[in-house]
Scaffold this active site. Structure first.
Site, mmCIF file in Angstrom:
data_model
loop_
_atom_site.group_PDB
_atom_site.id
_atom_site.type_symbol
_atom_site.label_atom_id
_atom_site.label_comp_id
_atom_site.label_asym_id
_atom_site.label_seq_id
_atom_site.Cartn_x
_atom_site.Cartn_y
_atom_site.Cartn_z
ATOM 1 N N ASP A 1 21.552 76.021 -10.285
ATOM 2 C CA ASP A 1 22.649 76.465 -11.380
ATOM 3 C C ASP A 1 22.651 76.419 -12.474
ATOM 4 O O ASP A 1 22.593 75.176 -12.711
ATOM 5 C CB ASP A 1 23.648 74.514 -10.564
ATOM 6 N N HIS B 1 12.801 69.540 -16.061
ATOM 7 C CA HIS B 1 13.041 69.363 -14.277
ATOM 8 C C HIS B 1 12.689 71.094 -13.404
ATOM 9 O O HIS B 1 11.509 71.141 -13.152
ATOM 10 C CB HIS B 1 14.235 68.578 -14.015
#
Length: 318
Positions: free
Chosen positions: A11, A246
């Protein structure tokens, strides 16, 4: 041509952009495609951002496919305000990049994934760093991919630390806990790279300054993009003193599992109630052979060195 093949399911926000750079810069894998998801931005924006980042890195041979536009249980998706705060409204820190020369592919991301698993089998690694909606849809359409794919290393979840959208839930899992549960309870070989380890791998302006000093377009643009992320973290997580890597950590672990210490645990995802989105051991499968691993510690220093080596070398050339 490397034997190992990788697909990213993104995303595409800022840490996703760094995940793309890590995969492009890694010498021991071929990035064969990117599937877009919703999350940090809407799915179309994510796809466009991926194309722009690939163009910036000179990797226009990598195709980008659109995945599902919303969760498996909803009909619509709206970007959360906190996502816009952290990644910018355009997902890449409000930095302007040239329009990509390559277009989005017409094949769906779900079908691309299924075809790639059937083609490459055990040599294929999938790294989802957003909601698991696309992977769950592929599993539903072609259940055989669970035991055909080489590995799935995902960024999401939290086992030993609190979530970042609720006491228990991490943002990617929380977007579609039902899909996540279908993935976690499948026979797929899964490694969860969650907040347990990603919050320990941090980037600061010291590192982005090194990219800026390269005086290349890619170095300067990535420094601008990631500095926006670092500034957002000063507001949302000032105690970290940097921004969390992340998504690129998940790519790193997919290629070199020795970056992390893992705990073997068959897991499920709570898909109802106040602990919606919680990733936890599955009491129904505690005595079964496990296919799930959870990263619980990370060799931060060695990972960061590898991350900087790959990205800085790549940025020097572009």
């Amino acid at each position: 041509m490397a034997k190992r093949k990788m697909i990213l399911d993104l995303d595409t926000g800022i840490d996703d952009a760094m995940a793309i750079a890590y995969a492009v810069g890694a010498p021991d894998v071929d990035l064969i495609g990117i599937i877009s998801s919703y999350g940090n931005v809407v799915v179309e924006q994510a796809g466009y951002n991926s194309l722009q980042i690939l163009e910036l890195l000179g990797a226009t041979d990598v195709p980008v496919f659109l995945g599902e536009p919303h969760s498996s249980t909803t009909e619509h998706f709206d970007v959360m305000a906190i996502s816009q705060q952290i990644h910018g409204k355009n997902g890449i820190g409000e930095v302007s990049l040239p329009a990509p020369t390559r277009q989005l592919e017409t094949q769906s991301g779900v079908d691309f994934l299924i075809d790639a698993v059937h083609q490459y089998g055990a040599d294929l690694t999938l790294v989802p760093t957003g909601p698991l909606t696309n992977l769950a849809a592929a599993l539903q359409k072609a259940p055989d991919i669970a035991t055909t794919i080489g590995n799935v290393t995902l960024m999401g979840g939290a086992l030993t630390v609190p979530g970042n959208v609720s006491h228990f839930a991490e943002a990617n899992i929380n977007q579609d806990a039902e899909a996540a549960n279908a993935v976690f309870t499948s026979a797929m070989p899964l490694t969860m790279v969650g907040l347990d380890v990603t919050l320990r791998t941090l980037l600061t302006t010291k590192e982005t300054g090194q990219w800026r000093d390269l005086k290349t377009t890619a170095g300067e643009k990535f420094a601008d993009i990631v500095d926006y992320y670092i500034d957002a973290y000063k507001v949302t997580s000032p105690h970290l003193h940097g921004c969390a890597l992340h998504d690129p950590l998940a790519v790193g672990v997919a290629l070199d599992p020795s970056f992390v210490t893992t705990f073997d645990l068959d897991m499920f995802v709570q898909a109802s109630g106040e602990d919606y989105g919680r990733t936890i051991g599955d009491p129904a499968r505690l005595n079964e052979p496990t296919t799930d691993k959870v990263a619980i510690n990370v060799d931060t220093e060695r990972y960061l060195k590898t991350f900087m080596d790959y990205l800085t070398t790549l940025f020097k050339a572009h």
